[in-house]
Motif scaffolding. Sequence first.
Motif, short mmCIF file in Angstrom:
data_model
loop_
_atom_site.label_atom_id
_atom_site.label_comp_id
_atom_site.label_asym_id
_atom_site.label_seq_id
_atom_site.Cartn_x
_atom_site.Cartn_y
_atom_site.Cartn_z
N ILE A 172 0.86 -1.19 0.00
CA ILE A 172 0.00 0.00 0.00
C ILE A 172 0.89 1.23 0.00
O ILE A 172 1.64 1.47 0.96
CB ILE A 172 -0.92 0.07 1.24
CG1 ILE A 172 -1.61 -1.27 1.47
CG2 ILE A 172 -1.95 1.18 1.06
CD1 ILE A 172 -2.46 -1.29 2.72
N ASP A 173 0.82 1.99 -1.09
CA ASP A 173 1.64 3.18 -1.27
C ASP A 173 1.03 4.37 -0.54
O ASP A 173 -0.19 4.41 -0.34
CB ASP A 173 1.72 3.48 -2.77
CG ASP A 173 2.97 4.25 -3.15
OD1 ASP A 173 3.76 4.59 -2.25
OD2 ASP A 173 3.15 4.49 -4.35
N ASP A 174 1.86 5.33 -0.17
CA ASP A 174 1.40 6.60 0.43
C ASP A 174 0.48 6.33 1.62
O ASP A 174 -0.52 7.04 1.81
CB ASP A 174 0.66 7.47 -0.60
CG ASP A 174 1.49 7.73 -1.85
OD1 ASP A 174 2.72 7.60 -1.78
OD2 ASP A 174 0.90 8.06 -2.90
N PHE A 175 0.80 5.31 2.42
CA PHE A 175 -0.10 4.90 3.49
C PHE A 175 -0.34 6.04 4.48
O PHE A 175 0.60 6.69 4.94
CB PHE A 175 0.45 3.68 4.23
CG PHE A 175 -0.49 3.13 5.27
CD1 PHE A 175 -1.52 2.28 4.89
CD2 PHE A 175 -0.38 3.48 6.60
CE1 PHE A 175 -2.41 1.78 5.82
CE2 PHE A 175 -1.27 2.99 7.54
CZ PHE A 175 -2.29 2.14 7.15
N ALA A 231 9.42 3.00 5.03
CA ALA A 231 9.24 4.46 5.10
C ALA A 231 9.87 5.06 3.85
O ALA A 231 10.97 4.67 3.45
CB ALA A 231 9.91 5.02 6.35
N GLU A 232 9.15 5.98 3.21
CA GLU A 232 9.71 6.59 2.00
C GLU A 232 10.01 8.06 2.23
O GLU A 232 9.53 8.66 3.17
CB GLU A 232 8.78 6.37 0.80
CG GLU A 232 7.36 6.86 0.98
CD GLU A 232 6.51 6.59 -0.26
OE1 GLU A 232 6.95 5.87 -1.17
OE2 GLU A 232 5.39 7.11 -0.30
N GLY A 233 10.85 8.60 1.36
CA GLY A 233 11.21 10.01 1.48
C GLY A 233 12.19 10.29 2.61
O GLY A 233 12.19 11.38 3.19
#
Length: 275
Positions: A172-175, A231-233
């Motif tokens: 699930i992206d941008d959760f 965790a992204e970014g």
Amino acid sequence: KNQGRDCHRYFEPVMDESVKRRATIEEELREALASGSGLKVHYQPQVAAAGQPVIGLEALVRWQHPSRGLIAPDQFLPIAEETGLILQLGDMVLRQACAISLRWPDLFVAVNLSQAQFRTPNLAERIIRIVRESGADPCRIELEVTEGVLLGDSLTRDTLKRLRDAGFRIAIDDFGSGHSSLSYLSRYEVDKIKIDRSFVQHLGHRVDRDSAAIVKAITTLGHTIGLTVTAEGVETEEQRRFLATSGCTELQGHLFARALPEDKIASVIKGNRPA
Ligand code: C2E
Ligand code: CA
Ligand code: CA
Ligand code: CA
């Protein structure tokens, strides 16, 4: 009535320009897809929070436009989605991702699917066929979808189920950034959640208390129900340290690497050998 006509005359040229611009982009995008030149895929490494070896790559599309330079996906994906060109574009990205997956058998490759692609009734078969033809292993391909997809109709959920049964992992992206509902998490339809960048970017030198609490809560929830948490970014050492001690499994962001063209991947991967 007079005023209405004035308004009409005032807005018409402006409308005209944006309609023309979109029509031009659509036309050029169609040509780029037909000729197979201009659109390309970059890959952003994802690392394990522990020890930071590269374990995966996210495929991110780019458009090298003949006159306008390198165009970011936000500039043309909405038009691709409206016109249905997203289907062809998605096929192209998936084919290239499969080729990369064969070249780097120790890594998983993540591919983004937009909600618009789920409007096609045979999406699962389409994806399964492309991956099978390429010789890649579906177990090494991760499909990233946004929360909106998981809240979709039964056709959408059936598509996801078929893909998951075929071996693909679902992330699930941008959760946390969309229409949040936790009900789909309990239906075991997904394998991973990717904490949205908006929470990560507020984990600065002076950690924002709300973002920190949200990140910790998402991580705990994810682990409790057996999901991988990415965790992204991630841009700073402070963010990395906070996320690693909060229990995130995987990290992605400019601190480690930006999205890179295929020939630059080898230079950032240590301890992995190409096939
Ligand atoms: P996303 O899936 O959330 O991808 C992550 C975006 O964040 C990428 O932007 C990436 O370059 C950027 N990013 C990564 N690390 C950092 C960081 O540390 N700091 C900052 N500020 N940004 C970071 P990009 O490549 O411009 O892609 C934007 C969005 O376009 C993606 O967001 C995704 O939703 C969509 N997209 C990209 N490629 C595809 C594709 O092939 N198919 C579909 N359907 N969507 C795509
Ligand atoms: Ca993504
Ligand atoms: Ca994302
Ligand atoms: Ca996004």
